[in-house]
Every structure is written in C-alpha cells, then in structure tokens.
Scaffold this active site. Structure first.
Site, PDB file in Angstrom:
ATOM      1  CE  LYS A 161       5.646  12.204  -5.125  1.00 44.59           C
ATOM      2  NZ  LYS A 161       4.249  11.847  -5.468  1.00 44.59           N
ATOM      3  CB  SER A 218       4.507  10.326  -9.077  1.00 49.25           C
ATOM      4  OG  SER A 218       3.822  10.854  -7.946  1.00 49.25           O
ATOM      5  CB  SER A 233       1.376   9.211  -6.737  1.00 48.72           C
ATOM      6  OG  SER A 233       1.304   9.493  -8.119  1.00 48.72           O
TER       7      SER A 233
END
Lengths: 101, 427
Positions: free
Chosen positions: B32, B107, B131
C-alpha cells in the site's frame, strides 16, 4: 459551530460557511467559497450524528497502560542530504520556509 | 483473472527484489502506498506527496525483503487512507476485478484488487477502521487486521495512530497468515509494539478445525444489513455448525455508538498528524507570499483532496476549545465502553462472527456526495479498531453475483483463533 471559546451548547444544527472558515483557519487550510458552503451543509448532518455520543455512559478506562522508555542514546539517522532531498526549496544545507510574520 | 493495467491497482509499478531465500521467496507482494519504501515514491494517494521519495524503508518492508519477497509496486488507496472506496485517490479510482463497475472497497483497494486479479500473490494494506477488511470483502480475498501492537507502524504514514495496524491480504487464509508471521513482532522503532507475536505461528492454525469452537453472533451487527448479505453469512454459519462449532447470540450495546466514536477519534488524530504537511520539508510548497500561515494554508489547499480537508476540519473542530469534552472525551468513553463489551462477549465466545460489510460493493460514485452514508457503512469494522482486537475477513459467498465477506473478531493476540475459524469458512 460557534467561534466563542467555552461554548459547548447545542451548536451543531447551525453551521454556516463563516464558521467553517474559522475552523479552516485554525487548521491552516485555505478553502474556496464553494467548498466552504458545501462543508457547512455536510457538517450539519455529521455533527448531528456525533451528538449521539451524549448518551454514552462514563466508563472506567483500562488502567494497565504504561510508558515505554528507552535509553537516550545516539543512533545513526538520516544524513542532511537525505533529509533535504524531498524539500521543495533549500538554501545551502537548510530548508527554506516562508517568513514567520 | 488475467493481469490488466486498466484496473489501476498500482500508483507506481516498480520491482524491489528481496533476499534470495526465506519464507516468501518467489512470492510477489503489492505494498500500500502509505508504507515507506526507500527510493520508491510513496504518495499516500495524495497530490501532496506525488513526488515524495522516502529515504528509508518501513519495518514491514525490511521484513518482506529479508523474507525473500519481491515487491512489485505501490498499491492505490484512498487519500491518506481516508475513504472506503479508493475513489478519493489523487491517482484515480481502482476497478474491482471481482465485481466490475463496482468499487474495490478501501482504503486499501489497490492492495485487494491486485491480489484478486493475480497482479500480486500477496499484499500489505493498513486498517484504521476497516481499510484492510472492507476491500478484502469487496474483492473476495482474505484480509487480516492484527491486534494493535502486533505489527510495527514504523514507516507507515500516520492517519490515526491509536487505531491503525498494517495487515496482510491474500487469496487464502493460510497465505494471509503466513504473511502476517513475516511482518509481526516487536520493533525498537515503534514503542507501541508488544512482545507477543515474536515467534508466532499463524499459518498452521488454518486447519479448518472448528469442532468445539464457540462462535458469538452479535445481533447488532446483523440488524440493518442487506438481506442478501445476511443470508450469505447465515449460510456460512450453518456450515460451521455442521462442522461442530456452536453459535451463541451475544449483545454489544456499545456498538451502536462505535461509528461516531471512531470518526471523532480518527478525525481528531488526523487533524494533528496531518499538520506536518506544510510544504516545507516535503510536499507541495505554498510559496513565499505573505506569512507562514498563508503559505501553509495554500500548500494544504493545493495538496489535499476534499475528504482529507473534511476530516482535518472536523477533527480540528472536535478538539477545539469548548468542544473537546462534548466530542473527543465522549468518544474516548465510548471506546472504553466498546472494549468492555468485547471483554464480556469473550467470556462466552471464542470468536465473534458478522458480515464484514453490511452491504455488497457500492457502485462507483454512489456515496461521494453523501459522506455520512459512507461512514455508516463502516459500522461492522470500526469496533475491532476501537477495541484494539484482531479481525479477519474471509469470502463467504455471493449475493446477486457480488462478493460477501464474513468477519471474525478475536480476543487480543487471538490471531490463531480467527485464522482457524476463517479457514473453516473457505473450505
């Protein structure tokens, strides 16, 4: 949303763009007019929702938290060059910032 | 599914080779883009950091490399982790390979989409209020949010420190558990890490054996959920009962206040954490006209997207004089209340089960005009963050062709229990 310090009254049903701007000033975020009025509208609903926290009972917090300490010893860190590498502007070996006032 | 550049799962594609051998040798990992990678830009999905190149690796990246993994790119995400659809990324939305036309969740949407499409074998995400688990559920993969303090946050760009953990995503429970073994354990550079998990075995708990396990079912997390989602999760629970698990209803009354407590705490912490982005040491410069307040305000106007501004402003408001007691202090009370409710539930249950998300994946653009509607969809994931507990999302089936995730929450450092329960669902 009131400007006056110490006012914790039921203010969340009255959010206007001026009050959004006041908070934005505190947070150092410039906003255009459209953003300020859009946020004012959205904050009414969101803050009204947050108001339901009123009904939360006082709860004893866990007491088993402890500070974690370490010896204050010098370790290798970033070089000055590495620390400066992402700066938009530098002067010699320093960051260049805006003037204070 | 074949690799497809149009997914937009990555902000930056770049190979970072790990050591020659180790438990992840030959495996590819998407990381990420809020996790620092030395020499490879780390944008947090924000214009503010579009050109930011970290001078050091996050601890989890060091551990990936030492374990022999190859990083294949930096995964797309909602800006600074603030979103549940990956639509707030400055670098464009990510497609959901498991449900075309729908959002991949967020996310960590890029991480989940990359794994779902086979563009990476594994991925790292971060989970502040769901997330990792939300995109795992929406993309039909497995995602784990570890116990707070199990995984180092050193090198993770902070959004809400007291809530977030880095966690693994993988096609299988065993794969996610193995990646967790690699990244878990104490770190001198993150004083909130705990000694638990230093030599943990999680993957061998993925044996599908739930005979004698007591699964608590919190009624509050089924109420109001989409009917097809509930039916799919109930069918999975039937299957667990057939395998010898016992289910018991439990009640967590505090959960009704969890979403508002979560958002007050997360936004408050964000308003403080994101103060560092002033355009001097990194990020977009606000120029040199006027004084530093003017310059910083311009830098932040230009560098932050709408959702980030919204959360910084609401967090600033919640912490401001006169409102701190009304919002922030009350949210901390609610957090303690949630923790107390979970403690009680784990006196009777080994793990708790619920839908991960109360709804199937949203259509693109569905929630963008109504932020509160999106916040409410986090109802089932935020409690584990508030209570610092481990949680996993595992695919449970489909409703109308759309993926449904089942979430298990375990007691602190009970990763083996949630891995075992989840492995029984995927069998």
């Amino acid at each position: 949303m009131s400007d006056s310090d110490g006012d914790s009254g039921d203010a969340s049903d009255a959010v206007d763009p001026g009050e959004v701007r006041h908070v934005a000033d505190l947070a150092r975020v410039a906003l255009d007019d459209e953003e300020a009025s859009q946020f004012a509208e959205q904050f009414v609903d969101i803050l009204a929702y947050f108001d339901s926290l009123d009904g939360v009972p006082e709860v004893d917090r866990e007491a088993d938290l402890a500070n974690v300490m370490r010896a204050d010893e010098v370790h290798e860190g970033l070089s000055q060059g590495e620390a400066l590498r992402n700066a938009p502007e530098t002067v010699e070996d320093y960051f260049e910032g805006p003037r204070v006032s | 599914m074949s690799a497809d550049a149009s997914l937009n799962a990555f902000v930056t594609r770049e190979r970072i080779e790990g050591s020659d051998d180790g438990p992840l040798a030959g495996r590819t990992v998407a990381v990420k883009d809020n996790i620092s990678t030395e020499g490879v830009r780390t944008t947090c999905g924000s214009a503010m950091l579009a050109d930011y190149v970290p001078p050091y690796d996050a601890t989890v990246v060091e551990r990936l490399k030492a374990a022999g993994a190859t990083v294949v790119g930096k995964a797309n995400m909602d800006e600074f982790g603030m979103g549940s659809t990956t639509e707030t990324s400055h670098f464009g939305a990510t497609e959901n390979p498991a449900a075309p036309g729908r959002v991949p969740g967020g996310s960590s949407g890029g991480s989940a989409a990359a794994v779902a499409a086979g563009e990476a074998d594994l991925a790292l995400g971060s989970d502040t209020g769901g997330s990792v688990r939300n995109p795992a559920a929406f993309c039909s993969v497995v995602g784990i949010k570890p116990t707070y303090g199990l995984v180092s946050r050193y090198g993770l760009v902070a959004y809400a420190n007291s809530l977030e953990q880095i966690g693994p995503l993988a096609p299988t429970v065993r794969g996610a558990a193995r990646l967790l073994e690699v990244i878990a354990g104490p770190d001198d550079r993150d004083a909130t890490t705990r000694s638990g998990g230093a030599d943990a075995d999680y993957a061998d708990a993925a044996d599908g054996d739930v005979e004698g396990t007591t699964v608590g079912v919190p009624t509050e997390l089924f109420e109001g959920a989409d009917e097809g989602v509930v039916d799919t999760v109930e069918a999975a629970l039937d299957d667990l009962r057939d395998r010898g698990a016992e289910t018991v209803e439990v009640s967590l009354p505090s959960i009704e206040r969890a979403v508002e407590a979560y958002y007050v705490i997360a936004m408050s912490e964000a308003s403080s954490n994101l103060a560092r982005f002033d355009g001097v040491r990194y990020g977009i410069s606000g120029g040199y006209e006027g004084d530093w307040n003017d310059s910083f305000a311009r830098a932040r106007e230009a560098g932050f997207g709408e959702e980030v501004k919204r959360r910084i402003l609401l967090g600033t408001y919640a912490l401001s004089a006169g409102y701190h007691d009304k919002y922030y202090k009350k949210a901390q009370d609610a957090r303690a209340w949630v923790q107390q409710d979970f403690d009680e539930a784990f006196e009777t249950a080994d793990v708790l089960a619920s839908p991960t998300m109360p709804v199937p994946p949203f259509e693109r653009g569905e929630g963008l005009d109504d932020p509160l509607k999106l916040y409410l969809a986090d109802a089932n994931t935020v409690p584990a963050n508030l209570a610092n507990l481990p949680a996993i999302s595992v695919p449970a089936g489909e409703t109308d062709g759309l993926p449904v995730g089942l979430q298990f929450v375990g007691p602190a450092f009970g990763e083996r229990a949630i891995v075992r329960a989840a492995s029984a669902v995927e069998d």
